[in-house]
Write a protein that holds these residues in place. Structure first.
Motif, PDB file in Angstrom:
ATOM      1  N   PHE A  15      18.397  11.915   1.545  1.00 41.98           N
ATOM      2  CA  PHE A  15      19.138  13.151   1.289  1.00 41.98           C
ATOM      3  C   PHE A  15      19.498  13.339  -0.181  1.00 41.98           C
ATOM      4  O   PHE A  15      19.678  14.470  -0.641  1.00 41.98           O
ATOM      5  N   PHE A  16      19.594  12.239  -0.932  1.00 48.70           N
ATOM      6  CA  PHE A  16      20.039  12.329  -2.320  1.00 48.70           C
ATOM      7  C   PHE A  16      18.906  12.141  -3.317  1.00 48.70           C
ATOM      8  O   PHE A  16      19.165  11.909  -4.502  1.00 48.70           O
ATOM      9  N   SER A  17      17.665  12.215  -2.880  1.00 49.75           N
ATOM     10  CA  SER A  17      16.510  12.106  -3.775  1.00 49.75           C
ATOM     11  C   SER A  17      15.930  13.494  -4.040  1.00 49.75           C
ATOM     12  O   SER A  17      15.978  14.373  -3.187  1.00 49.75           O
ATOM     13  N   GLY A  18      15.412  13.672  -5.229  1.00 47.35           N
ATOM     14  CA  GLY A  18      14.803  14.946  -5.584  1.00 47.35           C
ATOM     15  C   GLY A  18      14.062  14.838  -6.901  1.00 47.35           C
ATOM     16  O   GLY A  18      14.067  13.784  -7.560  1.00 47.35           O
ATOM     17  N   ILE A  19      13.423  15.908  -7.308  1.00 47.04           N
ATOM     18  CA  ILE A  19      12.617  15.929  -8.534  1.00 47.04           C
ATOM     19  C   ILE A  19      13.385  16.634  -9.638  1.00 47.04           C
ATOM     20  O   ILE A  19      13.829  17.766  -9.468  1.00 47.04           O
ATOM     21  N   ASP A  20      13.541  15.956 -10.764  1.00 51.17           N
ATOM     22  CA  ASP A  20      14.233  16.499 -11.926  1.00 51.17           C
ATOM     23  C   ASP A  20      13.354  16.289 -13.155  1.00 51.17           C
ATOM     24  O   ASP A  20      13.080  15.159 -13.539  1.00 51.17           O
ATOM     25  N   HIS A  21      12.914  17.420 -13.755  1.00 50.24           N
ATOM     26  CA  HIS A  21      12.011  17.365 -14.904  1.00 50.24           C
ATOM     27  C   HIS A  21      10.761  16.531 -14.592  1.00 50.24           C
ATOM     28  O   HIS A  21      10.364  15.653 -15.372  1.00 50.24           O
ATOM     29  N   PRO A  42       0.804  -1.233   0.000  1.00 49.15           N
ATOM     30  CA  PRO A  42       0.000   0.000   0.000  1.00 49.15           C
ATOM     31  C   PRO A  42       0.833   1.277   0.000  1.00 49.15           C
ATOM     32  O   PRO A  42       0.370   2.309  -0.505  1.00 49.15           O
ATOM     33  N   THR A  43       2.035   1.247   0.557  1.00 47.55           N
ATOM     34  CA  THR A  43       2.816   2.483   0.656  1.00 47.55           C
ATOM     35  C   THR A  43       3.668   2.750  -0.584  1.00 47.55           C
ATOM     36  O   THR A  43       3.914   3.910  -0.922  1.00 47.55           O
ATOM     37  N   ILE A  44       4.118   1.703  -1.274  1.00 49.50           N
ATOM     38  CA  ILE A  44       5.028   1.883  -2.400  1.00 49.50           C
ATOM     39  C   ILE A  44       4.374   1.518  -3.730  1.00 49.50           C
ATOM     40  O   ILE A  44       4.282   2.348  -4.638  1.00 49.50           O
ATOM     41  N   TYR A  45       3.903   0.290  -3.851  1.00 49.40           N
ATOM     42  CA  TYR A  45       3.377  -0.159  -5.141  1.00 49.40           C
ATOM     43  C   TYR A  45       2.120   0.629  -5.520  1.00 49.40           C
ATOM     44  O   TYR A  45       1.913   0.972  -6.688  1.00 49.40           O
ATOM     45  N   LEU A  46       1.294   0.950  -4.540  1.00 48.87           N
ATOM     46  CA  LEU A  46       0.084   1.726  -4.818  1.00 48.87           C
ATOM     47  C   LEU A  46       0.439   3.122  -5.328  1.00 48.87           C
ATOM     48  O   LEU A  46      -0.213   3.641  -6.246  1.00 48.87           O
ATOM     49  N   GLN A  47       1.471   3.744  -4.756  1.00 49.59           N
ATOM     50  CA  GLN A  47       1.907   5.049  -5.240  1.00 49.59           C
ATOM     51  C   GLN A  47       2.339   4.978  -6.703  1.00 49.59           C
ATOM     52  O   GLN A  47       2.008   5.861  -7.508  1.00 49.59           O
ATOM     53  N   SER A  48       3.075   3.940  -7.061  1.00 46.31           N
ATOM     54  CA  SER A  48       3.541   3.784  -8.438  1.00 46.31           C
ATOM     55  C   SER A  48       2.368   3.618  -9.402  1.00 46.31           C
ATOM     56  O   SER A  48       2.390   4.160 -10.514  1.00 46.31           O
ATOM     57  N   ILE A  49       1.349   2.888  -8.979  1.00 52.47           N
ATOM     58  CA  ILE A  49       0.172   2.695  -9.827  1.00 52.47           C
ATOM     59  C   ILE A  49      -0.578   4.002 -10.014  1.00 52.47           C
ATOM     60  O   ILE A  49      -1.050   4.321 -11.111  1.00 52.47           O
ATOM     61  N   LEU A  50      -0.688   4.804  -8.965  1.00 50.17           N
ATOM     62  CA  LEU A  50      -1.367   6.096  -9.069  1.00 50.17           C
ATOM     63  C   LEU A  50      -0.649   7.020 -10.047  1.00 50.17           C
ATOM     64  O   LEU A  50      -1.283   7.772 -10.788  1.00 50.17           O
ATOM     65  N   LEU A  89      -1.488  10.626 -11.373  1.00 47.57           N
ATOM     66  CA  LEU A  89      -1.469  11.378 -10.125  1.00 47.57           C
ATOM     67  C   LEU A  89      -0.026  11.407  -9.614  1.00 47.57           C
ATOM     68  O   LEU A  89       0.408  10.532  -8.895  1.00 47.57           O
ATOM     69  N   GLY A  90       0.718  12.410 -10.042  1.00 45.29           N
ATOM     70  CA  GLY A  90       2.153  12.468  -9.759  1.00 45.29           C
ATOM     71  C   GLY A  90       2.468  12.858  -8.339  1.00 45.29           C
ATOM     72  O   GLY A  90       2.940  13.975  -8.091  1.00 45.29           O
ATOM     73  N   ILE A  91       2.220  11.978  -7.419  1.00 48.13           N
ATOM     74  CA  ILE A  91       2.425  12.295  -6.006  1.00 48.13           C
ATOM     75  C   ILE A  91       3.897  12.506  -5.713  1.00 48.13           C
ATOM     76  O   ILE A  91       4.318  13.574  -5.282  1.00 48.13           O
ATOM     77  N   PHE A  92       4.718  11.473  -5.957  1.00 44.55           N
ATOM     78  CA  PHE A  92       6.141  11.601  -5.633  1.00 44.55           C
ATOM     79  C   PHE A  92       6.931  12.257  -6.765  1.00 44.55           C
ATOM     80  O   PHE A  92       8.124  12.491  -6.625  1.00 44.55           O
ATOM     81  N   ASN A  93       6.272  12.560  -7.891  1.00 44.84           N
ATOM     82  CA  ASN A  93       6.943  13.286  -8.967  1.00 44.84           C
ATOM     83  C   ASN A  93       6.696  14.795  -8.901  1.00 44.84           C
ATOM     84  O   ASN A  93       7.223  15.537  -9.731  1.00 44.84           O
ATOM     85  N   THR A  94       5.895  15.217  -7.946  1.00 40.78           N
ATOM     86  CA  THR A  94       5.597  16.648  -7.822  1.00 40.78           C
ATOM     87  C   THR A  94       5.903  17.202  -6.434  1.00 40.78           C
ATOM     88  O   THR A  94       6.047  18.411  -6.289  1.00 40.78           O
ATOM     89  N   ASN A  95       5.999  16.337  -5.450  1.00 41.01           N
ATOM     90  CA  ASN A  95       6.261  16.773  -4.081  1.00 41.01           C
ATOM     91  C   ASN A  95       7.615  16.244  -3.631  1.00 41.01           C
ATOM     92  O   ASN A  95       7.852  15.034  -3.665  1.00 41.01           O
ATOM     93  N   ASP A  96       8.504  17.155  -3.208  1.00 44.86           N
ATOM     94  CA  ASP A  96       9.874  16.762  -2.873  1.00 44.86           C
ATOM     95  C   ASP A  96       9.911  15.810  -1.676  1.00 44.86           C
ATOM     96  O   ASP A  96      10.646  14.822  -1.688  1.00 44.86           O
ATOM     97  N   LEU A  97       9.110  16.094  -0.640  1.00 43.22           N
ATOM     98  CA  LEU A  97       9.092  15.221   0.536  1.00 43.22           C
ATOM     99  C   LEU A  97       8.554  13.838   0.189  1.00 43.22           C
ATOM    100  O   LEU A  97       9.067  12.821   0.661  1.00 43.22           O
ATOM    101  N   ALA A  98       7.505  13.806  -0.653  1.00 41.84           N
ATOM    102  CA  ALA A  98       6.942  12.518  -1.075  1.00 41.84           C
ATOM    103  C   ALA A  98       7.955  11.736  -1.895  1.00 41.84           C
ATOM    104  O   ALA A  98       8.027  10.501  -1.808  1.00 41.84           O
ATOM    105  N   CYS A  99       8.763  12.442  -2.695  1.00 44.98           N
ATOM    106  CA  CYS A  99       9.815  11.785  -3.486  1.00 44.98           C
ATOM    107  C   CYS A  99      10.845  11.132  -2.581  1.00 44.98           C
ATOM    108  O   CYS A  99      11.221   9.972  -2.785  1.00 44.98           O
ATOM    109  N   ARG A 100      11.308  11.857  -1.572  1.00 41.65           N
ATOM    110  CA  ARG A 100      12.306  11.315  -0.659  1.00 41.65           C
ATOM    111  C   ARG A 100      11.751  10.113   0.108  1.00 41.65           C
ATOM    112  O   ARG A 100      12.425   9.091   0.273  1.00 41.65           O
ATOM    113  N   GLU A 101      10.510  10.252   0.570  1.00 42.70           N
ATOM    114  CA  GLU A 101       9.875   9.146   1.306  1.00 42.70           C
ATOM    115  C   GLU A 101       9.686   7.927   0.425  1.00 42.70           C
ATOM    116  O   GLU A 101       9.927   6.785   0.836  1.00 42.70           O
ATOM    117  N   HIS A 102       9.284   8.166  -0.835  1.00 45.76           N
ATOM    118  CA  HIS A 102       9.032   7.051  -1.750  1.00 45.76           C
ATOM    119  C   HIS A 102      10.306   6.283  -2.040  1.00 45.76           C
ATOM    120  O   HIS A 102      10.328   5.042  -1.954  1.00 45.76           O
TER     121      HIS A 102
END
Length: 335
Positions: A161-167, A72-80, A86-99
């Motif tokens: 610390f080394f995750s972030g959003i690029d393009h 529910p925390t990882i695979y579901l995000q990828s499906i969304l 629904l670019g949750i971790f592709n638009t929010n920096d904190l969500a990207c790091r958590e993902h």
């Protein structure tokens, strides 16, 4: 030339549509089956005393708990993201790091426990009693599970610390850490390590079984556990190869120009590889259910017990309702 561009765009659109439908038709049902299966695994393995005392089962139970967190925390995000845009971790920096952090930490922890279970099968069939007693024990199992979770939690801390959003894509922004992860850590952890672990200890377990016949009252359960574990290990070994190699490919072709058609094809293969790899998380309970009569027996007992409680609850509600009706009727007669 314009015709070729139009044709490429049309083909890319079709392939991207297929990728989305893979999420609708396969990924969503797989998540539902996987979450249900992990919950049932936890229920079955914690309701049977013989399961609770078996080190291999405890490793598999730890894997089921990690699966219940991962899906529910990882695979579901990828499906969304891939299926619904629904670019949750592709638009929010904190969500990207958590993902990224949970993606690697939960995945590696989950696939570590079947490997530990393979080791326990070897330890429990070893001819040396001192080795069996030392390494195939509940104390060692608890230490191994706790140590595994802590180890991977620490190893993947740099992901935060080394995750972030690029393009508009969640990536590892530090090139040195990305190369380390893509070329060394991921192939070692997802492919080379599990393959080596599984082959070595499965082979040694077979050698132990051929060398000596262990006769005790737990033989029947032990054989069933082995039958449950072997298909899971085969799926883990086979699915880890493409999953571990895809990061190397994308790293090597990171600076290569890719038209829309190539991007669509690569994205489709990523979806297929991810679906195949998640067989490890989704179908383990159903393997257990098919391979073990003990699992089926416990599941029937749980189902029957739940049905009885439901019927008893309905009867109790009916009695209470009838009592209240009689009391009201008596009160009406008094007045």
């Amino acid at each position: 030339m314009e015709y070729n561009v139009t044709s490429i765009s049309s083909t890319a659109f079709t392939i991207n549509t297929v990728s989305r439908w893979l999420n609708y038709v396969l990924a969503i049902p797989m998540i539902i089956l996987g979450i249900l299966g992990s919950i049932l695994t936890i229920l079955v393995f914690t309701r049977q005393s013989s399961f609770q005392r078996n080190p291999t089962i405890i490793y598999l139970l730890a894997g089921a708990i990690m699966t219940a967190i991962h899906l529910p925390t990882i695979y579901l995000q990828s499906i969304l993201v891939d299926g619904f845009g629904l670019g949750i971790f592709n638009t929010n920096d904190l969500a990207c790091r958590e993902h990224n952090y949970l993606l690697y930490a939960t995945t590696v922890a989950a696939i570590s426990f079947p490997c530990w279970a393979a080791f326990d099968q070897y330890a429990s069939t070893c001819r040396e009693a001192s080795f069996r007693n030392r390494w195939s024990s509940i104390r060692v199992v608890r230490a191994a599970i706790t140590g595994t979770i802590i180890f991977w939690t620490i190893v993947y801390l740099p992901m935060i610390f080394f995750s972030g959003i690029d393009h508009n894509i969640c990536v590892l922004t530090n090139i040195y850490y990305r190369n380390l992860n893509d070329f060394i850590v991921t192939p070692l952890v997802y492919t080379i390590g599990p393959l080596t672990f599984i082959i070595i200890f499965t082979r040694r377990t077979i050698q132990n079984l051929r060398a000596v016949t262990l006769t005790n009252r737990r033989d029947h359960l032990t054989k069933q556990i082995r039958h449950m574990l072997i298909p899971q290990l085969i799926i883990l070994a086979l699915s880890g190869v493409p999953f571990g190699l895809q990061n190397i490919y994308f790293n090597l072709t990171n600076d290569v120009y890719k038209d829309s058609l190539r991007q669509a094809i690569e994205h489709l293969f990523v979806q297929i590889i991810r679906l195949f790899y998640h067989f490890n998380f989704v179908f383990t309970f159903y393997i257990y259910l098919y391979m073990s009569s003990e699992v089926r027996k416990v599941l029937r007992r749980i189902t029957t017990s739940s049905r009885k409680k439901s019927i008893e609850g309905s009867n109790t509600d009916s009695i209470v309702l009838q009592t209240l009706t009689c009391d009201n009727t008596s009160r009406d007669r008094l007045f």
